[in-house]
Each structure stands twice: as C-alpha cells, then as structure tokens.
Design a protein around this motif. Structure first.
Motif, short mmCIF file in Angstrom:
data_model
loop_
_atom_site.label_atom_id
_atom_site.label_comp_id
_atom_site.label_asym_id
_atom_site.label_seq_id
_atom_site.Cartn_x
_atom_site.Cartn_y
_atom_site.Cartn_z
N PRO A 1 0.84 -1.21 0.00
CA PRO A 1 0.00 0.00 0.00
C PRO A 1 0.86 1.25 0.00
N VAL A 2 0.27 2.35 -0.42
CA VAL A 2 1.03 3.58 -0.59
C VAL A 2 1.57 4.09 0.74
N TRP A 3 0.91 3.77 1.86
CA TRP A 3 1.31 4.30 3.16
C TRP A 3 2.30 3.39 3.89
N GLY B 1 7.32 -0.55 12.93
CA GLY B 1 6.49 0.51 12.38
C GLY B 1 5.45 0.01 11.41
N SER B 2 5.72 -1.10 10.74
CA SER B 2 4.77 -1.61 9.76
C SER B 2 3.45 -2.02 10.41
N SER B 3 3.52 -2.75 11.54
CA SER B 3 2.29 -3.16 12.22
C SER B 3 1.57 -1.95 12.82
N TYR B 4 2.34 -0.95 13.28
CA TYR B 4 1.71 0.25 13.82
C TYR B 4 0.94 1.00 12.73
N ARG B 5 1.56 1.15 11.55
CA ARG B 5 0.86 1.83 10.45
C ARG B 5 -0.36 1.03 10.00
N SER B 6 -0.24 -0.29 9.99
CA SER B 6 -1.38 -1.12 9.61
C SER B 6 -2.53 -0.95 10.60
N PHE B 7 -2.20 -0.84 11.89
CA PHE B 7 -3.22 -0.60 12.91
C PHE B 7 -3.92 0.74 12.68
N MET C 1 -4.36 2.33 9.91
CA MET C 1 -5.20 2.32 8.72
C MET C 1 -6.46 1.49 8.91
N LYS C 2 -6.54 0.73 9.99
CA LYS C 2 -7.78 0.00 10.31
C LYS C 2 -8.79 0.89 11.03
N LEU C 3 -8.35 2.06 11.45
CA LEU C 3 -9.22 2.97 12.19
C LEU C 3 -9.74 4.07 11.29
N PRO C 4 -10.85 4.69 11.65
CA PRO C 4 -11.28 5.90 10.93
C PRO C 4 -10.21 6.98 11.08
N PRO C 5 -10.09 7.89 10.13
CA PRO C 5 -9.03 8.90 10.18
C PRO C 5 -9.02 9.72 11.47
N ASN C 6 -10.19 10.05 12.01
CA ASN C 6 -10.21 10.86 13.23
C ASN C 6 -9.63 10.11 14.43
N LEU C 7 -9.93 8.81 14.52
CA LEU C 7 -9.36 8.01 15.62
C LEU C 7 -7.87 7.77 15.40
N ALA C 8 -7.47 7.54 14.15
CA ALA C 8 -6.05 7.34 13.86
C ALA C 8 -5.24 8.58 14.22
N CYS C 9 -5.79 9.75 13.98
CA CYS C 9 -5.09 10.98 14.36
C CYS C 9 -4.98 11.10 15.87
N ASP C 10 -6.01 10.69 16.60
CA ASP C 10 -5.93 10.66 18.06
C ASP C 10 -4.81 9.74 18.53
#
Length: 331
Positions: A144-146, A243-249, A251-260
């Motif tokens: 994925p791009v991220w 970091g890969s598993s953290y980024r994958s986590f 991206m499983k969340l809505p953007p607002n929760l991921a930003c939190d």
C-alpha cells in the motif's frame, strides 16, 4: 519542299516509354495496354508536315500549332488515366501479400505461445509437481502507498490538521473497544498486550472523570487520592514491535481516531506504545506540576497478571496528595 523542324519528344511519351520497361505486360489488362500504346506512340501530327506550294507558310504554322495543342491535351488525359491505374494496380498487387504476411505472423505467434505453455508444463512435471500452479499465489501483492510513510506523512495522508481544527470528543467505551479490536486483529491474539478486547476494564485504580480543558481533554480525580496510591496501570497499553504493524493498525481505524492515536503514542525500549483507554487523556505537567509518575520501587509490590504482560515500570502512582476535582498530570 520545306519541312517543319523536328520536335523534342513530349514528356508523357518519354515517361510512359520508361515505365513500359519496368512494368511486366502480364500485370496490365488489355485496355490499359491500349492506353499505354496510345500515350506512347507518335501520332500523325508528330510527323513533319509537307508544305504545299499553294498554301501560305503562316496558315501552315497556325494549323500545326492548333494540332499540337489538341495532341498535348489528349496525351495529358491519357497520361493521367494511366498513372491512376498504375497506382491502383500496385495496391491490388500488394494487398494479398500483406494479408498473407499478417496471417503468417498470427499463426507463428500462436505456435510460440503453445510451445511456451508446453515447455512450462514439462518443466513443472520434471520438478515433481503434479498439481496445477495457482496463478493467484504467484502474483506478488503490491504494498500500500502508506507502507513506508513516516509519521509526518501519515498525518498528512489522514488529514489530521483538519481533524484537530475542531474540538475532539470524549470517547465512549464502544470507541475504545473498537480500537482494541483493531489492535488484536493487527498483531494477533498471541502477541496482544491488552488482554481480552471484549472486557470492559481499564487501567485506573482510582475514581476519575474526563472533561474538556485548555489542552483539549483531561483526566480529573473524582475523589481524594493519598500520596503513593496506585492511580493507573498499563493493562490496556498496546505495543508494536515495528512501524509496519503500527501503520497497519492506524489504517484499520477511521481517520479521526487514527489521528488521536498518533497524538497519544510514545516510544519505550524501541517499542511503540499507545494506551487504549482513558489513560491517553493524561496531559503532561512536567517535573514541577505533575502529580502522578512512575515509581519502580513501589511498583514491584504489585504482582504481574498472568493474562496480561505488564512492565513493573509502567504503573503510575500519586507523587503527592491529590484533591478531588484536580487534574491528573503525568510527567
């Protein structure tokens, strides 16, 4: 008798005489041969006319000029017709050859494909594989791009700047459960450090409540807390080894929760940590204003739980007496 001077051969006559040497007679139909002969032969007007003694020289010259104009016009017409036929004849001759070459190339391509297929099948059988190859497994999935984003790029990808322009809500227990479920799905139940995602417990040992303040959101004591009392334990602290598993986590969340989550996360011992309970709302008070902090000596008195991995230095104790309604500030 006087004779008119000889004329140079007309251009169409020379042209078609030369073409007659290049084109085979068999490639032209009979009426075209007639056109070619008419265009290339000399007409009666081409021969030198005999001047009678009883005719004036001026009349003979005018008659010869008129006859020459008619001859030139006739030859030009016949030349144009003959040229058009030569072009059409060339197309008709070349078209069957092109069709044959195309058909030959098509048949050759199919033969090469069949040969390659047979060669692959022979190689597969020679290697002892009796099952057909699964084409879905042979195609590598693109990343994925991220996947290689750093945290700044992740924030821009999730548009966190826009998310934090408005006041963030105080999450209910259903939201915390959603984040815990996403964590377990990412790392697996055997590597999870938060225990059961279905359970509703959190890490607090003292009564508390969450409210908005100048920092955004904060934790407040809902009762008096004596000094050295255990306030919070990292029962719900999610840990990521890479970091890969953290980024994958994220991206499983809505953007607002991921930003939190990116705002709450911290690093200890080369691991990424994020508290998936209300402990994430603890604001930093620094050394002077903080009232809860880690204490390794006191934390050793609290045994670890077998179902949750807990580090002894990840428990927070009251560094002084805390009054009811006072904000809990971490160091």
């Amino acid at each position: 008798m006087l004779q008119a001077p000889a004329k140079a051969p007309h251009f169409p006559t020379l042209y078609f005489r030369q073409r007659a040497l290049l084109l085979p007679r068999s490639s032209l139909p009979s009426f075209v041969l007639v056109l070619r002969r008419m265009a290339t032969r000399r007409t009666a007007s081409d021969s030198a006319p005999t001047i009678r003694s009883d005719v004036r020289l001026e009349e003979v010259a005018a008659s010869a000029a008129s006859s020459q104009e008619k001859t030139v016009w006739s030859r030009s017409l016949l030349s144009s017709i003959y040229r058009c036929w030569c072009v059409a004849d060339g197309i008709l001759v070349a078209l069957p050859a092109c069709i044959l070459l195309f058909a030959f190339a098509l048949l050759s391509g199919q033969g090469d494909a069949s040969h390659s297929s047979v060669a692959r099948e022979t190689s597969r059988r020679s290697n002892g594989s009796s099952q057909p190859r699964d084409s879905t497994k042979s195609v590598p999935k693109s990343l994925p791009v991220w996947e290689n984003y750093d945290m700044g790029e992740m924030r821009r990808h999730l548009n966190c700047a826009e998310v934090f322009k408005t006041a963030r809500p105080i999450h209910e227990q259903g939201v915390w459960k959603r984040m815990r479920d996403a964590y377990v799905q990412t790392v697996g139940a055997e590597r999870s450090t938060i225990g059961s995602a279905e359970s509703g417990f959190n890490g607090f040992s003292q009564p508390y409540y969450i409210d908005h303040n100048d920092y955004g959101r904060g934790i407040y004591a809902n009762a008096d807390i004596p000094k050295s009392s255990l306030v919070w334990q990292n029962f719900r602290s999610a840990r990521f080894d890479d970091g890969s598993s953290y980024r994958s986590f994220l991206m499983k969340l809505p953007p607002n929760l991921a930003c939190d989550v990116m705002q709450w996360a911290y690093v200890t011992d080369d691991e990424i940590n994020v508290d998936l309970d209300e402990g994430s709302f603890c604001n930093d008070g620094g050394r002077e204003e903080s009232n809860i902090d880690f204490d390794k000596e006191v934390s050793r008195k609290f045994p670890n739980r077998a179902d949750i991995r807990i580090r002894v230095d990840m428990q927070l104790f009251a560094t002084r007496d805390i009054a009811k309604g006072e904000e809990l500030l971490c160091n």
